[in-house]
Design a protein around this motif. Sequence first.
Motif, PDB file in Angstrom:
ATOM      1  N   ILE A 131      -2.916   6.474  -5.397  1.00  0.00           N
ATOM      2  CA  ILE A 131      -1.792   5.284  -5.000  1.00  0.00           C
ATOM      3  C   ILE A 131      -2.864   3.899  -4.367  1.00  0.00           C
ATOM      4  O   ILE A 131      -3.801   4.441  -3.973  1.00  0.00           O
ATOM      5  CB  ILE A 131      -1.864   6.209  -3.607  1.00  0.00           C
ATOM      6  CG1 ILE A 131      -1.156   7.605  -3.651  1.00  0.00           C
ATOM      7  CG2 ILE A 131      -1.253   5.498  -2.158  1.00  0.00           C
ATOM      8  CD1 ILE A 131      -1.068   7.943  -2.261  1.00  0.00           C
ATOM      9  N   SER A 132      -1.283   3.196  -4.204  1.00  0.00           N
ATOM     10  CA  SER A 132      -2.096   1.300  -4.026  1.00  0.00           C
ATOM     11  C   SER A 132      -2.538   1.922  -2.270  1.00  0.00           C
ATOM     12  O   SER A 132      -2.053   2.219  -1.856  1.00  0.00           O
ATOM     13  CB  SER A 132      -1.051   0.324  -4.284  1.00  0.00           C
ATOM     14  OG  SER A 132      -0.057   0.819  -3.182  1.00  0.00           O
ATOM     15  N   THR A 133      -3.393   0.783  -2.617  1.00  0.00           N
ATOM     16  CA  THR A 133      -4.341  -0.007  -1.662  1.00  0.00           C
ATOM     17  C   THR A 133      -3.799  -0.292  -0.087  1.00  0.00           C
ATOM     18  O   THR A 133      -3.532  -1.387   0.376  1.00  0.00           O
ATOM     19  CB  THR A 133      -5.737   0.355  -1.008  1.00  0.00           C
ATOM     20  OG1 THR A 133      -6.133  -0.433  -2.568  1.00  0.00           O
ATOM     21  CG2 THR A 133      -6.503   1.690  -2.238  1.00  0.00           C
ATOM     22  N   ALA A 135       0.932  -1.184  -0.477  1.00  0.00           N
ATOM     23  CA  ALA A 135       0.170   0.036  -0.283  1.00  0.00           C
ATOM     24  C   ALA A 135       0.823   1.039   0.019  1.00  0.00           C
ATOM     25  O   ALA A 135       2.018   1.210   0.637  1.00  0.00           O
ATOM     26  CB  ALA A 135      -0.977  -0.005   0.948  1.00  0.00           C
ATOM     27  N   GLY A 136       0.090   2.749  -0.509  1.00  0.00           N
ATOM     28  CA  GLY A 136       1.263   3.738  -0.460  1.00  0.00           C
ATOM     29  C   GLY A 136       2.332   3.948  -1.410  1.00  0.00           C
ATOM     30  O   GLY A 136       2.683   5.183  -1.476  1.00  0.00           O
ATOM     31  N   LEU A 137       1.953   3.413  -3.193  1.00  0.00           N
ATOM     32  CA  LEU A 137       2.676   2.950  -3.530  1.00  0.00           C
ATOM     33  C   LEU A 137       1.942   4.430  -4.606  1.00  0.00           C
ATOM     34  O   LEU A 137       0.777   3.714  -4.920  1.00  0.00           O
ATOM     35  CB  LEU A 137       2.827   2.204  -4.911  1.00  0.00           C
ATOM     36  CG  LEU A 137       4.100   0.820  -4.120  1.00  0.00           C
ATOM     37  CD1 LEU A 137       4.863   0.031  -4.722  1.00  0.00           C
ATOM     38  CD2 LEU A 137       5.213   1.697  -2.615  1.00  0.00           C
TER      39      LEU A 137
END
Lengths: 366, 366, 366, 366
Positions: free
Chosen positions: A290-292, A221-223
């Motif tokens: 952003i990726s979850t 996550a976060g990317l």
Amino acid sequence: MSHNSFGHLFRITTWGESHGVAIGCTIDGTPPNIRFTLADIQAELDRRRPGQSRYTTQRQEADQVRVLSGVMPGEAEGEYISTGTPIALQIENTDQRSKDYSDIARRYRPGHADVTYDVKYGIRDYRGGGRSSARETAMRVAAGAIARKVVPGLVVRGALVAIGDIWIDRARWDWAETANNPFFCPDAKTATRWAEYLDGVRKRGSSIGAVIEIVAEGVPAGLGAPIYGKLDSDIASGLMSINAVKGIEIGKGFAAAALSGEDNADEMRPGENGLPDYLSNHAGGVLGGISTGQPVVARFAVKPTSSILTPRQSVDADGNAVDVMTKGRHDPCVGIRAVPVGEAMVACVIADHYLRDRGQIGVPRS
Amino acid sequence: MSHNSFGHLFRITTWGESHGVAIGCTIDGTPPNIRFTLADIQAELDRRRPGQSRYTTQRQEADQVRVLSGVMPGEAEGEYISTGTPIALQIENTDQRSKDYSDIARRYRPGHADVTYDVKYGIRDYRGGGRSSARETAMRVAAGAIARKVVPGLVVRGALVAIGDIWIDRARWDWAETANNPFFCPDAKTATRWAEYLDGVRKRGSSIGAVIEIVAEGVPAGLGAPIYGKLDSDIASGLMSINAVKGIEIGKGFAAAALSGEDNADEMRPGENGLPDYLSNHAGGVLGGISTGQPVVARFAVKPTSSILTPRQSVDADGNAVDVMTKGRHDPCVGIRAVPVGEAMVACVIADHYLRDRGQIGVPRS
Amino acid sequence: MSHNSFGHLFRITTWGESHGVAIGCTIDGTPPNIRFTLADIQAELDRRRPGQSRYTTQRQEADQVRVLSGVMPGEAEGEYISTGTPIALQIENTDQRSKDYSDIARRYRPGHADVTYDVKYGIRDYRGGGRSSARETAMRVAAGAIARKVVPGLVVRGALVAIGDIWIDRARWDWAETANNPFFCPDAKTATRWAEYLDGVRKRGSSIGAVIEIVAEGVPAGLGAPIYGKLDSDIASGLMSINAVKGIEIGKGFAAAALSGEDNADEMRPGENGLPDYLSNHAGGVLGGISTGQPVVARFAVKPTSSILTPRQSVDADGNAVDVMTKGRHDPCVGIRAVPVGEAMVACVIADHYLRDRGQIGVPRS
Amino acid sequence: MSHNSFGHLFRITTWGESHGVAIGCTIDGTPPNIRFTLADIQAELDRRRPGQSRYTTQRQEADQVRVLSGVMPGEAEGEYISTGTPIALQIENTDQRSKDYSDIARRYRPGHADVTYDVKYGIRDYRGGGRSSARETAMRVAAGAIARKVVPGLVVRGALVAIGDIWIDRARWDWAETANNPFFCPDAKTATRWAEYLDGVRKRGSSIGAVIEIVAEGVPAGLGAPIYGKLDSDIASGLMSINAVKGIEIGKGFAAAALSGEDNADEMRPGENGLPDYLSNHAGGVLGGISTGQPVVARFAVKPTSSILTPRQSVDADGNAVDVMTKGRHDPCVGIRAVPVGEAMVACVIADHYLRDRGQIGVPRS
């Protein structure tokens, strides 16, 4: 202008024409101490290789890749350890039949880039479609094999979900099936329908389009790099760069346009490790770019190839009206071989963003 | 990591949060001697401005733009001539109601970037959605006004083509209609249906998605930078970067997957000026990543906003289960205001590629 | 073409002309949760501000900076916490005397960029030197204040080491002295000589060049991106971009050309933490383009300003022979005010490389 | 992180280790329809090739280059026409004596990048210096051969102007002389002195540094991308990226620091074609980061190689104190072979800026 590099910190640069001496790519930014084997790369290439079934082009390419730099040898033959310096991969072209293309040296095949390359550059390597051919995508697949190693735990898989208007039944989705048929189809029943359907297409010398779905799991996550380097923007750009692609979706895609806010948003409940659990994944694993942490789900539509046997109205390089039909070896459904290519592009994007957030040197590796 | 610049030779960098002091952008690469007026920019902004109808958010922003650099004054007030140096545009935020958002300071609204910004950054300006808010798109629209001036003869127009599952009738397409209704709808009859439909959505405190189509005409043939800077790749990236976008199409888009090669490829016949005439435009104006000279046609799907009145399951920043509903001022259909934003992104991409092929200095201008 | 951004992951974009409304910059890529104050930035700007002594230009600019985005407020007024989104800084221009420049609206001052800007762009904001003025460097200094915060423990300091052919005595180097004289001179005795010397230069209406040395300490070993993003390459590029710079050195610089291998190479002996101790630092802290952990030492040479009272042969925009002399307010030695600018550029480069290796998100911070 | 691409529109990406299978580069952005021959490239490589005299390393490399893509064949064998697609060049390594380096597999040679590569990457190809070896520069020279073709009329020449503290006499400068001695020396008398001097250095197993001057003529006025893509910034970056470089100068360089404004600024008088004539060229052909049309003059200082026979104090990879001396084949003066490399970097920068201003497609060509 041309621009043949993709990515920021994990960046691939490809070169090579369909009927040139070779094709290759340079991968810049692989962290050091990543272990991989020639077999890792070859396995991916073999999934894409032409001539594997009667549903794909009959051009026979061994597509044997060589690693020319950026590694120290591992313990066994064909084993490598990355040094952090650029990795050069290369494949010799062995089965060009340039005379197959001599008819169209000065003719523009409708739906192909022949005309636009001539307009843009004033000169083109017409043999086999030159640089505009999908041959280039072999190098993306090779690079993707290394990209997959950059993010620990990352799994990127693709499947064909539609040929023409024949869609799979999602309820029967089984990843293991994709290896059992020539279509990367996760639904055995639909694979059978496609086989029959494509036989007809191929015999008619026609072609049909397809839709491919790529699912990336194990994406931290976060990317993503808002606002203009969003994870889904980069995925869209990468998938759209594949030959013959005309549409991209993330998550519910165009179907989200017909959903209400209540139905579309993915509700959350308490999870672990500081991340919530999601009750659905309409977002396709990306929110606000952003990726979850959920699976990243992308789809892309491949148009039917224009290399068909039916004569079509066109012009030649001198501006005369001509009819064009393409003999030679072609895919009735180029979307099939695009599956490993789509996987590779998504893998490259995720690797790139992983390094942009975590750094190329401070990345934990096996 | 964050990445707030878009473009290569015509590059925009935006900044600013929804409830911050101001929002702005820097446009780098405008060729010198381009004439524009404050009114040119303001006109585009006014098309996007919130509070214009009951179908869009009721936040009242004057959105008055200022030009702070990169120009010499023209003859009249508000007239400018570009010098080739960076142009800074800025808009003060005047109508922030930060307390509207105080409820969700530590709550994650499902379907919004609240949770992913916290996961990525560990800190976020929650007020008005901070950097993830669509407020940022005002600057893209402002920049797009200048981008349109870079390519002589370029016309970029957008229209809403679907709200929910109510699609326009293409046979009634009339660009002039888009200025006659609050929806940028080119089909007067469908505009009426949408008005009624959206009244219901709004009153329910719900939301719905939409599909927008952007058409760029006067695009010179030959623009695009294969393989990874293809015109359609950059358009896809730019459109996907807009808030709430989940799908992108070029030309026939996903429908091309269901077409045969005979039906999809655009036939050609002799034309003028070294370019063929095309008998159709399923390609959407891009072949092999390069413009054909035909209208560039792109569509994007906007999901429904998740800022709705219905309570939804979620978590807060401490990991507790909570219900979240968003009061305050919101768009029942955020897709409407995305029309000028989509136009701006496409204009910026085309301007960028025009300069990459023709050079920033050797560009003929009016 | 213009290119107004510097850096990859820590990237600054500046805008603004000398006599325009304002000057500003956008800092993209600051990691989240970095604390800084307005005073931090203002302190750096004050070191650069004109009108501080009779040795620098008499233009009085308050140079009060404002932070417009990218932060949440800290506890006290003027305290900020970065959110990871772009930080916009801005300074209003308050003391432009445009009429001071009206004489040279169409005349080219020898040694200035007047003629090249006209050749390149065909139009220029001549007032105060427009975009080519050193006014722009104020924004670099502001950005550098934040860059310094990105790398824990980083200390970047600059000193003037030569004015004309009067060099300091390195044996008397005392950093504390640089704050005690108007020259950033680390050698009190030489500062006195310079004061006397420059009085003469200023009264004659002449100008003289200078050499500045920048020393960065606390630079982690291992930073730099071979082959073309070497730490010293980026430092060279950044320093060369400062107005009036004509030479760059790292470590021994040009003196290394006259050394033997035995004398130049820095020998090593066992150290701590996996790093060797070095017996010297002729390399200037960079080997193979990568930081060694030793102080990074760079020098740059600033030519004398061409804005002098002596009439010089030149041409005007119509190609006529003219004499040009510049009245108005000017620096007899522009190198003095370049010291904080050089510090800022080096700080930005190191911050950028730190993030490229460690990632923008996984960076430990105070 | 690693970064192995240089340039924006004319961009080279290199790969390959000193003792790997091969070295190569990809040139992206060559305009179409540029004619060149294998002999053009080979000629430049031969100027750089090791083993040509007793003053340079005795490693025998044939350095035979192959062109693998991006071209259509010309009329004769070895003749090519660029297509605008990426050009891949490759050279096989044939004369690696890896055992020459086995002694230093785990030892750090002082002054070399051994230690910093290990600190940064944790792994390095030590054989022949791996990626940090100057072997990589062969590919720059090859790429430079094509860069020279991009700008009509461009002539880039280099000369050694100092070895140690023995400088040429500029009054005797004759470009033709540079081909008559092993030093690219334009002054026959000094060449003789250098021969004698270097014999002594070589026999002692020592090494010495050098200064190289590059002069580019036929550079169109107006090239350069202020503020951060200035022509001299990019030249500085490119030259500093060459192995062992420690200093860069443009025009008068560091000497400008000691000049007065009256003495340094280049006066102008009316010229032709909208450009002035300059009465001098202290600026080195660049003003405000933009070319004036005068010869672009740059100098760079190369430190003495640290591969010498004298034992020096160092450490090994385990942190133990060791003495290191390098046997094997080395250059007593690595600066000599840097001359063609410097030329190539300057050619690449000028080609890049030419395309950025004029466009890659709208470039007139022969």
